[in-house]
Design a protein around this motif. Structure first.
Motif, PDB file in Angstrom:
ATOM      1  N   ILE A  78      -7.280  -2.985  -0.786  1.00  0.00           N
ATOM      2  CA  ILE A  78      -7.375  -1.708  -0.077  1.00  0.00           C
ATOM      3  C   ILE A  78      -6.084  -0.926  -0.275  1.00  0.00           C
ATOM      4  O   ILE A  78      -4.996  -1.424   0.008  1.00  0.00           O
ATOM      5  CB  ILE A  78      -7.624  -1.929   1.430  1.00  0.00           C
ATOM      6  CG1 ILE A  78      -8.924  -2.737   1.639  1.00  0.00           C
ATOM      7  CG2 ILE A  78      -7.704  -0.602   2.172  1.00  0.00           C
ATOM      8  CD1 ILE A  78      -9.156  -3.146   3.076  1.00  0.00           C
ATOM      9  N   LYS A  79      -6.195   0.288  -0.769  1.00  0.00           N
ATOM     10  CA  LYS A  79      -5.028   1.142  -0.968  1.00  0.00           C
ATOM     11  C   LYS A  79      -4.783   1.971   0.298  1.00  0.00           C
ATOM     12  O   LYS A  79      -5.679   2.663   0.776  1.00  0.00           O
ATOM     13  CB  LYS A  79      -5.255   2.078  -2.162  1.00  0.00           C
ATOM     14  CG  LYS A  79      -5.479   1.364  -3.486  1.00  0.00           C
ATOM     15  CD  LYS A  79      -4.236   0.581  -3.926  1.00  0.00           C
ATOM     16  CE  LYS A  79      -4.455  -0.075  -5.287  1.00  0.00           C
ATOM     17  NZ  LYS A  79      -3.274  -0.874  -5.698  1.00  0.00           N
ATOM     18  N   ILE A  80      -3.584   1.863   0.842  1.00  0.00           N
ATOM     19  CA  ILE A  80      -3.218   2.596   2.053  1.00  0.00           C
ATOM     20  C   ILE A  80      -2.219   3.692   1.670  1.00  0.00           C
ATOM     21  O   ILE A  80      -1.222   3.426   1.000  1.00  0.00           O
ATOM     22  CB  ILE A  80      -2.587   1.666   3.104  1.00  0.00           C
ATOM     23  CG1 ILE A  80      -3.506   0.478   3.399  1.00  0.00           C
ATOM     24  CG2 ILE A  80      -2.278   2.445   4.381  1.00  0.00           C
ATOM     25  CD1 ILE A  80      -4.834   0.859   3.991  1.00  0.00           C
ATOM     26  N   ALA A  81      -2.503   4.920   2.078  1.00  0.00           N
ATOM     27  CA  ALA A  81      -1.609   6.034   1.755  1.00  0.00           C
ATOM     28  C   ALA A  81      -1.732   7.115   2.822  1.00  0.00           C
ATOM     29  O   ALA A  81      -2.493   6.978   3.791  1.00  0.00           O
ATOM     30  CB  ALA A  81      -1.957   6.596   0.369  1.00  0.00           C
ATOM     31  N   GLY A  82      -0.961   8.195   2.644  1.00  0.00           N
ATOM     32  CA  GLY A  82      -1.066   9.343   3.535  1.00  0.00           C
ATOM     33  C   GLY A  82      -0.573   9.066   4.936  1.00  0.00           C
ATOM     34  O   GLY A  82       0.336   8.270   5.166  1.00  0.00           O
ATOM     35  N   GLU A  83      -1.210   9.729   5.902  1.00  0.00           N
ATOM     36  CA  GLU A  83      -0.765   9.650   7.293  1.00  0.00           C
ATOM     37  C   GLU A  83      -0.836   8.232   7.836  1.00  0.00           C
ATOM     38  O   GLU A  83       0.025   7.814   8.616  1.00  0.00           O
ATOM     39  CB  GLU A  83      -1.617  10.582   8.163  1.00  0.00           C
ATOM     40  CG  GLU A  83      -1.152  10.611   9.618  1.00  0.00           C
ATOM     41  CD  GLU A  83      -2.039  11.463  10.504  1.00  0.00           C
ATOM     42  OE1 GLU A  83      -1.716  11.574  11.691  1.00  0.00           O
ATOM     43  OE2 GLU A  83      -3.046  11.999   9.998  1.00  0.00           O
ATOM     44  N   MET A  84      -1.834   7.477   7.418  1.00  0.00           N
ATOM     45  CA  MET A  84      -1.997   6.119   7.921  1.00  0.00           C
ATOM     46  C   MET A  84      -0.774   5.262   7.560  1.00  0.00           C
ATOM     47  O   MET A  84      -0.227   4.547   8.413  1.00  0.00           O
ATOM     48  CB  MET A  84      -3.275   5.501   7.351  1.00  0.00           C
ATOM     49  CG  MET A  84      -3.633   4.157   7.951  1.00  0.00           C
ATOM     50  SD  MET A  84      -5.257   3.588   7.401  1.00  0.00           S
ATOM     51  CE  MET A  84      -6.334   4.713   8.310  1.00  0.00           C
ATOM     52  N   LEU A  85      -0.321   5.355   6.320  1.00  0.00           N
ATOM     53  CA  LEU A  85       0.846   4.590   5.891  1.00  0.00           C
ATOM     54  C   LEU A  85       2.111   5.112   6.566  1.00  0.00           C
ATOM     55  O   LEU A  85       2.976   4.335   6.987  1.00  0.00           O
ATOM     56  CB  LEU A  85       0.989   4.655   4.372  1.00  0.00           C
ATOM     57  CG  LEU A  85       2.169   3.893   3.766  1.00  0.00           C
ATOM     58  CD1 LEU A  85       2.074   2.410   4.098  1.00  0.00           C
ATOM     59  CD2 LEU A  85       2.213   4.097   2.249  1.00  0.00           C
TER      60      LEU A  85
END
Length: 287
Positions: free
Chosen positions: A186-193
């Motif tokens: 699962i690639k996590i990026a943006g606001e979540m990261l």
């Protein structure tokens, strides 16, 4: 008063040797231990070995060790045969090689000990070995017989002595793939990261083992004291668990964005204009 040495022997590097003592680095402390007791009589129970076929107790003289090779088929070994198989103890830790610390698999590292000179006579030779190890920036790998087993030992300079870790053999270590193969990529990026990194930043600090209390041991001790005082013990109420609406909401709540209504630095980095919901709004949606 100096602690009692767990083992005494010789540390050897080539033709250089010195007497050393091994001390336990991690102990059980005041850990609470229980005995099994007969509820009716209050007497302590003793373990009894029973023949699985006849159901009759077996006297100690007739108890032997057996290795199961098939269902209900065992290779029986006597204590004398097992003793003969144990490697001869030379009482020597012989350093065979020096390797970079990061090359030693963390999974291989077992129980830690402290290694120190056993007497003042060998202190200088010990200091030479330790200084050479520290100067090389490597850890020493040696072999010896400890506690009736062949052992691999990793020696890391620690203060004026060594931290000696026993190492697991390769056959004892399991491949991480056994546990990790089913984890989805699962690639996590943006606001979540950004929010997750913000939470980590809020909780950064220095590790201090004194801050952590063994809550189980403390609770057991309080329970024992309460029973001694004759108090009635009531089971604790089951804590209510809040329902997690979604991962993003949980992250915002943890970062304090939802409660304060402020835009976090993580949020500004992601250049999102959507306003984070307040805690009350989130609860209304959940209901």
């Amino acid at each position: 008063m100096a602690p009692r040495a767990t083992w005494k022997g010789t540390l050897k590097l080539g033709f250089l040797s010195c007497p050393v003592a091994l001390y336990t680095a991690v102990g059980e402390g005041d850990e609470i231990h229980f005995n099994m007791v007969n509820r009716r009589s209050g007497h302590r129970l003793r373990r009894l070995f029973v023949d699985s076929g006849t159901g009759k107790p077996v006297e100690r003289d007739h108890q032997v060790k057996g290795y199961e090779v098939d269902t209900d088929r065992y290779v029986v070994l006597t204590e004398e045969e097992i003793e003969a198989a144990i490697p001869d103890s030379t009482k020597t830790i012989e350093i065979e090689s020096f390797v970079p610390r990061d090359q030693v698999d963390r999974v291989a590292i077992d129980r830690p000990y402290y290694l120190a000179p056993a007497d003042a006579v060998g202190a200088e030779a010990f200091a030479v070995i330790r200084a050479a190890c520290e100067k090389s920036g490597a850890v020493g790998i040696g072999r010896t017989v400890l506690f009736r087993r062949d052992r691999v030992v990793m020696l890391c300079p620690e203060g004026p002595g060594f931290l000696a870790n026993l190492l697991h053999f390769e056959y004892e270590m399991r491949d991480e793939a056994q546990a990790f193969d089913d984890i989805p990529n699962i690639k996590i990026a943006g606001e979540m990261l950004d929010l997750a990194k913000h939470i980590i930043g809020q909780k950064k600090g220095r590790f201090d083992p004194a801050k952590f209390e063994d809550r189980y041991e403390t609770a057991l001790l309080e329970l024992i004291r309460a029973k001694q005082r004759g108090e009635t013990i009531k089971p604790p109420a089951t804590p209510k668990r809040g329902q997690v609406i979604d991962l993003m909401a949980a992250l915002r709540e943890s970062a304090g964005v939802a409660k304060s209504g402020r835009k976090s630095s993580a949020k500004s980095k992601s250049k999102t204009k959507r306003k984070a919901p307040s805690a009350s709004t989130t609860r209304r949606k959940a209901s």
